[in-house]
Design a protein around this motif. Structure first.
Motif, PDB file in Angstrom:
ATOM      1  N   THR A   4      -0.506  -9.776   9.035  1.00  0.00           N
ATOM      2  CA  THR A   4       0.148  -8.623   9.655  1.00  0.00           C
ATOM      3  C   THR A   4       1.528  -8.384   9.052  1.00  0.00           C
ATOM      4  N   LYS A   7       1.050  -6.811   5.573  1.00  0.00           N
ATOM      5  CA  LYS A   7       0.667  -5.400   5.678  1.00  0.00           C
ATOM      6  C   LYS A   7       1.854  -4.530   6.072  1.00  0.00           C
ATOM      7  N   GLN A  11       3.606  -1.479   3.697  1.00  0.00           N
ATOM      8  CA  GLN A  11       3.918  -0.119   4.139  1.00  0.00           C
ATOM      9  C   GLN A  11       5.397   0.201   3.955  1.00  0.00           C
ATOM     10  N   ASP A  39      -5.770  -6.701   1.421  1.00  0.00           N
ATOM     11  CA  ASP A  39      -4.861  -6.029   2.360  1.00  0.00           C
ATOM     12  C   ASP A  39      -4.864  -4.517   2.114  1.00  0.00           C
ATOM     13  N   GLU A  42      -8.049  -2.854   3.419  1.00  0.00           N
ATOM     14  CA  GLU A  42      -8.054  -2.742   4.876  1.00  0.00           C
ATOM     15  C   GLU A  42      -7.092  -1.655   5.354  1.00  0.00           C
ATOM     16  N   LEU A  43      -5.927  -1.581   4.752  1.00  0.00           N
ATOM     17  CA  LEU A  43      -4.964  -0.535   5.122  1.00  0.00           C
ATOM     18  C   LEU A  43      -5.487   0.848   4.754  1.00  0.00           C
ATOM     19  N   GLY A  45      -8.621   1.659   4.665  1.00  0.00           N
ATOM     20  CA  GLY A  45      -9.662   1.943   5.647  1.00  0.00           C
ATOM     21  C   GLY A  45      -9.106   2.485   6.953  1.00  0.00           C
ATOM     22  N   GLU A  46      -7.860   2.132   7.246  1.00  0.00           N
ATOM     23  CA  GLU A  46      -7.195   2.638   8.456  1.00  0.00           C
ATOM     24  C   GLU A  46      -6.437   3.932   8.186  1.00  0.00           C
ATOM     25  N   GLY A  47      -6.519   4.432   6.938  1.00  0.00           N
ATOM     26  CA  GLY A  47      -5.834   5.670   6.587  1.00  0.00           C
ATOM     27  C   GLY A  47      -4.337   5.517   6.404  1.00  0.00           C
ATOM     28  N   LEU A  48      -3.866   4.290   6.141  1.00  0.00           N
ATOM     29  CA  LEU A  48      -2.427   4.032   6.073  1.00  0.00           C
ATOM     30  C   LEU A  48      -1.878   4.041   4.651  1.00  0.00           C
TER      31      LEU A  48
END
Length: 251
Positions: A4, A7, A11, A39, A42-43, A45-48
């Protein structure tokens, strides 16, 4: 460092630098490149974020539905729409893209403007129906509900019969590396076709779209004539667009 925490750091780096190189970042943290790539997956995939070769770019925030986007940043969009409306000259044939900022443009066209506006957006056509002098031509096709515009072969065939003086294009991202991008491949193809049929392309983009990227490419920065954006932005944010010889109009 916990996943976490990594990640969150990824960002922060994207917000600060506008891109992240996976190999260099993994060496900086002392973890494997595979860990960082996981990482990033996965980010994404969350649209981040938006993954690109070798790393990642900031993801465009313009992914909400039309109603939500229309409510967000309405003041800035109204300002950009008013500035862009004044760029249209008497007698021109103009292609007006869909999108919430272009709705504001349509609402603020001068009442003495006599021009022809072509659009594949029902929302834009309804706004223009109230204008006393503007002739409106509507491009048909299948409705893409996210942007409320028509797409598909029917739209493409009609667009090919048009030659416009200017195209006011909406984007979800505008990044020095990826150029103008949007979130749907079919919509990107229609935008690209309209630009090809127009003498110049003008992009309206609020602050959060600059330096951001979406999955589907429309065109490189070098094919954009003018960028209409918010006033008071940092010089380093605008510099890549100026380097691409884009005329920048700030509102």
């Amino acid at each position: 460092m916990l996943t976490t925490e990594r990640k969150a750091l990824i960002q922060r780096v994207l917000r600060r630098d506008g891109r992240l190189i996976a190999k260099a970042f993994s060496q900086q943290l002392g973890v494997s490149e595979d860990t960082i790539r996981r990482d990033l997956r996965e980010l994404a995939g969350e649209g981040l974020l938006q993954r690109v070769h070798g790393g990642a770019l900031p993801a465009s925030p313009a992914v909400a539905d039309f109603a939500s986007r229309e409510a967000a940043g309405s003041s800035a969009k109204a300002t950009l729409g008013g500035i862009a409306a004044r760029l249209i000259q008497q007698g021109q044939i103009v292609f007006l893209d869909g999108g919430t900022t272009n709705v504001q443009l349509a609402r603020q066209l001068p009442y003495d403007l006599k021009a022809t506006i072509i659009t594949h957006s029902p929302s834009i056509a309804v706004e223009l129906a109230r204008h006393p002098l503007v002739d409106v031509e509507m491009i048909g096709g299948r409705i893409f509900k996210h942007s409320i515009v028509t797409v598909g072969s029917t739209s493409a065939e009609a667009i090919l019969r048009v030659r416009a003086d200017a195209y006011f294009m909406g984007v979800t991202g505008l990044h020095p590396e990826t150029g103008a991008t949007t979130g749907d491949g079919e919509e990107a193809a229609i935008k690209r076709l309209i630009a090809h049929q127009s003498a110049e392309t003008i992009v309206l983009a609020t602050r959060e779209k600059l330096g951001a990227a979406s999955p589907y490419s429309i065109m490189p920065l070098t094919e954009i004539a003018t960028l209409v954006t918010e006033a008071g932005l940092a010089a380093e944010l605008l510099q890549p667009f100026q380097s691409a010889s884009i005329n920048i109009v700030e509102g």
